[in-house]
Design a protein around this motif. Structure first.
Motif, short mmCIF file in Angstrom:
data_model
loop_
_atom_site.label_atom_id
_atom_site.label_comp_id
_atom_site.label_asym_id
_atom_site.label_seq_id
_atom_site.Cartn_x
_atom_site.Cartn_y
_atom_site.Cartn_z
N CYS A 89 0.88 -1.18 0.00
CA CYS A 89 0.00 0.00 0.00
C CYS A 89 0.91 1.22 0.00
O CYS A 89 1.64 1.47 0.96
N TYR A 90 0.87 1.96 -1.09
CA TYR A 90 1.76 3.11 -1.31
C TYR A 90 0.89 4.27 -1.77
O TYR A 90 0.35 4.24 -2.88
N VAL A 91 0.74 5.27 -0.91
CA VAL A 91 -0.18 6.37 -1.21
C VAL A 91 0.52 7.71 -1.04
O VAL A 91 1.52 7.84 -0.33
N GLY A 92 -0.04 8.72 -1.70
CA GLY A 92 0.47 10.08 -1.59
C GLY A 92 -0.68 11.06 -1.44
O GLY A 92 -1.84 10.73 -1.72
N THR A 93 -0.36 12.26 -1.01
CA THR A 93 -1.39 13.29 -0.91
C THR A 93 -1.91 13.64 -2.30
O THR A 93 -1.15 13.67 -3.28
#
Length: 293
Positions: free
Chosen positions: A185-189
């Protein structure tokens, strides 16, 4: 005989003067049992829950020491009897227990009081944010939508969502969804951060968050440059698995100053570490903030 007596008296007088010079000054003592924070508008500042572990104490502008709370520190007095005490809240920076710093966003707690050699005086500091502090991100997962809406991994079913199963405070916290089949799980703003520092100045920029996780969580930035320069991924550090909720402070001050990008994306990443069984590790987050001047 008279000469010997005179020599003896002179030696006695000299010894007495030296003994007086060697007398150790008796210090006064300042005790700080705990630190309090007076919260402001929660819609602006977010959660008021902190993890201040240390007190830094200054007397008349001179730091006399810093120590874990509760603490009592000694102060060698001047001519007195009234002294100006300044208390600062202290934290472990980047989760490193040996790297202790003053939390930069609070005004010092100041009080003028009488100190006396050999006596313990107790101070109960209560802190407020400096008026110039800006809260760029306050993600407490209580409102519609999530600030981390940019999915950067290869799995459509792994993302950061609101949930109610395990909450630090309020009605919701965040959960990074991942399992053996969707192992990352790799998320950004979903928006870019800019103008985080004053021009040509390494003014403080901090990332704060609460977490409870069964996997390592990495935090970092993507630096977006103008003039066609490629983006740069910068990993600041991370947090290790924890059984209960904890709070961490990441000091991004020098990192932002060195990267010197036009805009930034804040990124979070977690991944499955054990593929022996079909697992769905629990990775929870709450009260994610970016603060700066």
């Amino acid at each position: 005989m008279m000469k010997q007596l005179s020599l003896f008296l002179f030696s006695l007088l000299l010894f007495s003067a030296c003994s007086k010079d060697r007398q150790v000054a008796v210090p006064a003592y300042v005790c700080v049992p705990s630190i309090q924070h007076s919260p402001g508008d929660p819609f602006v500042e977010g959660s008021s829950q902190h993890n201040f572990e240390d007190a830094w104490i200054a007397v008349d502008g001179q730091i006399i020491g810093a120590n874990n709370l509760p603490t009592t520190l000694a102060a060698i007095l001047g001519e007195g009897p009234n002294y100006n005490l300044s208390i600062y809240a202290g934290i472990p920076s980047d989760g490193i227990s040996t790297h202790r710093i003053i939390y930069p966003f609070f005004d010092p707690y100041e009080v003028n009081m009488e100190l006396e050699a050999g006596r313990i005086d107790t101070v109960y500091p209560n802190f407020q944010y400096n008026d110039e502090v800006e809260f760029f991100i306050v993600e407490d997962f209580e409102n519609a939508g999530v600030a981390f809406g940019e999915d950067r991994d290869d799995f459509a079913d792994s993302y950061l969502e609101k949930q109610t199963d395990d909450v630090f405070e309020g009605d919701y916290s965040g959960q990074m969804l991942l399992d053996t089949a969707h192992w990352e799980c790799y998320v950004g703003t979903s928006f870019r951060l800019s103008d985080l520092q004053r021009p040509n100045t390494a003014s403080p920029v901090f990332l704060e968050m609460h977490y409870k996780t069964e996997e390592v969580i990495s935090v970092g930035l993507i630096a977006h440059y103008d003039n066609g320069l490629p983006d740069e991924v910068f990993i600041k550090g991370g947090v290790n698995p924890s059984d209960g909720w904890k709070k961490i402070y990441f000091d991004l001050t020098e990192d932002i100053f060195t990267l010197n990008a036009a805009r930034y994306t804040l990124i979070l990443r977690a991944a499955v570490s054990d593929f022996e069984e079909n697992v769905s590790p629990k990775v929870y987050l709450d009260n994610i903030k970016i603060l700066h001047f």
